[in-house]
Design an enzyme around this catalytic site. Structure first.
Site, mmCIF file in Angstrom:
data_model
loop_
_atom_site.group_PDB
_atom_site.id
_atom_site.type_symbol
_atom_site.label_atom_id
_atom_site.label_comp_id
_atom_site.label_asym_id
_atom_site.label_seq_id
_atom_site.Cartn_x
_atom_site.Cartn_y
_atom_site.Cartn_z
ATOM 1 N N ASP A 151 86.562 49.459 5.971
ATOM 2 C CA ASP A 151 85.614 49.350 7.093
ATOM 3 C C ASP A 151 86.011 50.331 8.198
ATOM 4 O OD1 ASP A 151 83.250 48.352 8.109
ATOM 5 O OD2 ASP A 151 84.237 46.821 9.311
ATOM 6 N N HIS A 193 82.453 54.013 7.979
ATOM 7 C CA HIS A 193 81.376 54.391 8.896
ATOM 8 C C HIS A 193 81.447 55.857 9.294
ATOM 9 C CE1 HIS A 193 80.113 50.175 9.373
ATOM 10 N NE2 HIS A 193 81.389 49.941 9.162
#
Lengths: 334, 413
Positions: free
Chosen positions: B294, B63
């Protein structure tokens, strides 16, 4: 019964003193989870003495004179807040209360900033209620003083469980071996959770009765029996604790209607007939008459302990305040 | 500039190669490698002392770019999720990210574009335009595409461009309001739950739509036993489904939330022990195709809040390898299978030239010691935030050098 029977009565937890030798080996009162029977018994024994004091014409004592108690309620409450205020005042504490409408949380301050602010005011006890599970624990990590959980989300409401236990113990003589039914919205109830932990620790047999939509997942693994029917669930019960049904659950996705709920899960004279003759009816309040409980059941003087619960509430909270501030008082610290 | 990496354990997951030898890099490319190579004259020699040398990791889900942290984790390619401050849902945004990456001496960055406009699940995003600018796949990130008709059209349309659609498998209705795995721990802590079935239902539906349209689909972050089983069954039927998981799901179960630890709040939530074991098994038999970090740095401001209000996310770059090696050391996962999920498979899914040891392939490499014991220390992280539930955890396996385009950008001599 729809799930396995866990007979707590035949396997009571050993009542051993904690290794520290202290009767209350905790800094805060955040929840009943992991409390041993000795701790619970001690809290109830102390509360018992306050029941007597509260029945005298002169109810206050200067026991905690000079100490400051802050009640910080991020969720609306009248009875619990008032009960804590009275408890503190009867012990001679300086009591200040702050409710959500007047707090700076609405101005965007985080919980930990609030904690830092309050901590700088040097309170001796902080009583807190919050809508998020675990919020009271989070705040307690930043406070120097003792913190009492007056209800956090759907996690715990320890003083309610203690006052319920005190009520049962005074009426029934003991907790061990009692069959106690908790009925209503268990899924969203912190009262139910704290009661399950306390009653299990004390060797009572706990049974939950609720529609499937109001029971949380895997709740049977907390050591309780589960039933969805009132007649079956109330069979042989010594105590029936009704939970308050929150307005927002009465319609929509959890339940179709209030009318239907009352028909199948309301506590009436008829459903109560399945319990023992001397069954004790309890409710943490405020009641929805004609929703979870029929008026004539709530008002039955022989069976209903609902007003007594309120009385025990003050005594239990006095006991908690007393015990948590013991180290601050010279005469008791010695 | 020629560099020879000698005395290495060369592993190429794409071909199954695992042997002691030397690898020669000339400029930005691998020129040759093997057991009995003579080091060319004038080459700089790096003695790997028996450490593993394999393609650099391709992290299919991050992200934030957080380049320094990525390099420390042995990652040479970061696939950026579209949930950025400026949402990646048009080609100029994709182009800017690609240009910046190509002009910098650091990890390669390829973005995934949004699958629907504004990630709102209603209208298709400009998949063709974004793909032409360098977007490698399309996803609405943590917002599953809920409408079946939209998903069907998305797959049909993406199929024409050969673009990979990535779905976050979580049925919105069942997950609504949930903050933790629905089970005993959530019940006790007083959390509303997200049942594992929320994942299964989404996988089952989208596998059927993939079957109907003939377009492959990739599920990001499978977290449950039932989810793994649904993928396994779809693959067996011949549907072109692939999926990923992250090391924290292999390492922790929902007990990690005990004490209301918000560092253990992730999306999808940590599930039961049974689920954790099924994920390791799924990775071992390649039902789970790729392993992603992630990586999601979150400041203390959004983490140190009551559990229900706290942001979900873990920083994952710097712990990716060490955590992923734990099941290898436990004898439950082959090293080469793990490395394939970190290199060759993501490269193939995204159409990247790296992810393999081959003459002419980009010299994006990692050298690591699979056995070296160390202790995770969040204060030593290079990541832009330190939100990890793994602080002080003893682990085994550490990155020694990370090489991007032939340049060693991380690691000592």
């Amino acid at each position: 019964m729809s799930t396995q029977q866990t007979d707590n009565a035949s396997y009571p937890r050993a009542e051993v003193s904690p290794p520290s030798g202290q009767l209350f080996p905790h800094k805060h009162l955040l929840g009943i989870w992991n409390f041993d029977p000795t701790t619970i018994k001690h809290l109830l024994d102390v509360a018992d003495t306050y029941v007597e004091q509260n029945r005298q014409p002169k109810k206050s004592s200067p026991k905690c004179a000079g100490l400051t108690q802050i009640n910080l309620f991020f969720e609306n409450s009248t009875r619990t807040l008032m009960s804590f205020e009275i408890a503190g005042k009867r012990l001679g504490m300086e009591v200040t209360s702050m409710s959500t409408g007047t707090s700076s949380i609405k101005k965007g301050e985080t919980l930990l900033d609030t904690a830092a602010t309050l901590n700088a005011m040097h309170p001796d006890v902080l009583v807190m209620r919050h809508a998020d599970s675990g919020a009271v624990k989070l705040l307690s990590e930043k406070m120097d003083c003792a913190v009492i959980n007056a209800g956090d989300g759907r996690a715990e409401h320890p003083t309610q469980a203690l006052l319920d236990a005190l009520t049962i113990r005074r009426r029934k003589g003991k907790l061990h071996g009692q069959t106690i039914v908790i009925s209503g919205d268990v899924a969203h109830s912190r009262v139910a959770r704290s009661n399950i932990y306390l009653l299990n620790a004390m060797g009572a047999r706990v049974r939950l009765v609720a529609p499937p939509t109001l029971l949380p997942k895997d709740v049977d693994r907390l050591g309780v029996e589960v039933s969805h029917r009132m007649d079956e669930g109330l069979e042989g019960a010594d105590v029936v604790m009704m939970l308050r049904l929150q307005q927002e659950r009465m319609q929509g996705a959890f339940l179709p209607s209030l009318r239907e709920y009352y028909r199948f899960w309301g506590l009436t004279r008829e459903t109560l007939s399945y319990a023992k003759d001397d069954v004790l009816v309890m409710h943490p309040g405020p009641m929805n008459r004609g929703v979870e409980i029929a008026s004539d059941v709530a008002d039955d003087l022989d069976r209903s302990a609902i007003e007594e619960q309120v009385e025990m509430g003050v005594a239990v909270r006095m006991a908690c305040l007393d015990i948590l501030t013991r180290n601050l008082r010279e005469e008791d610290a010695a | 500039m020629i560099t020879a990496y000698t005395n290495a354990r060369l592993i190429d997951p794409a071909s199954g190669l695992d042997e002691k030898g030397t690898l020669i890099v000339n400029g930005g490319e691998i020129t040759e490698f093997g057991a009995n190579l003579t080091v060319p004259e004038g080459a700089a020699v790096v003695d790997c002392q028996g450490r593993v040398l394999c393609p650099g990791f391709i992290d299919m889900r991050a992200h934030q770019v957080d380049a320094e942290a990525a390099l420390a984790g042995g990652i040479t390619t970061v696939i950026l999720q579209p949930d950025q401050t400026t949402l990646i849902d048009t080609d100029p945004v994709v182009e800017r990210i690609r240009n910046r990456s190509e002009n910098a001496h650091t990890v390669h960055v390829y973005p995934m574009g949004a699958a629907t406009r504004g990630m709102e699940g209603g209208e298709l995003a400009e998949i063709g335009q974004m793909q032409a600018s360098g977007a490698v796949a399309f996803t609405d990130c943590r917002k599953p595409v809920a409408d079946s008709q939209v998903m069907r059209r998305l797959l049909e349309y993406a199929g024409y461009f050969g673009a990979l659609i990535v779905q976050f498998p979580q049925d919105r209705g069942l997950a609504n309001g949930g903050i933790a795995h629905e089970g005993e721990v959530a019940t006790r802590l007083g959390f509303s739950g997200i049942p594992a079935m929320a994942e299964v239902i989404q996988i089952e539906r989208d596998a059927r739509l993939s079957e109907m349209t003939g377009t492959p689909i990739h599920f990001a972050l499978v977290s449950s036993r039932e989810g793994v089983e649904a993928i396994r069954a779809a693959k067996k039927r011949g549907v072109k489904v692939t999926c990923s998981t992250a090391p924290h799901y292999l390492h922790l179960n929902d007990n990690a939330m005990e004490g209301y630890r918000t560092f253990a709040k992730v999306s999808p939530p940590l599930r039961s022990e049974e689920d954790r074991l099924a994920l390791i098994e799924g990775l071992a038999d390649s039902t789970i195709d790729t392993l992603v970090s992630d990586h999601d740095p979150k400041s203390e401001d959004v983490k140190r809040l009551p559990f229900g209000q706290a942001a979900a996310g873990i920083v994952g770059f710097e712990t990716l390898l060490a955590l992923a090696l734990a099941p290898v050391h436990a004898g439950k996962l082959d090293l080469i299978t793990l490395l394939k999920a970190l290199t060759a498979t993501p490269a193939k899914l995204l159409g990247l030239p790296s992810g393999k040891l081959a003459a002419g392939a980009p010299a994006d490499l990692v050298i690591f010691d699979p056995d070296k014991p160390w202790r995770i220390d969040r204060d030593a992280f290079r990541a832009s935030a330190k939100n990890t539930p793994f602080d002080t955890l003893p682990v085994q396996g550490q990155v020694w050098k990370t090489i991007v385009g032939g340049e060693a950008l991380y690691g000592g001599e």
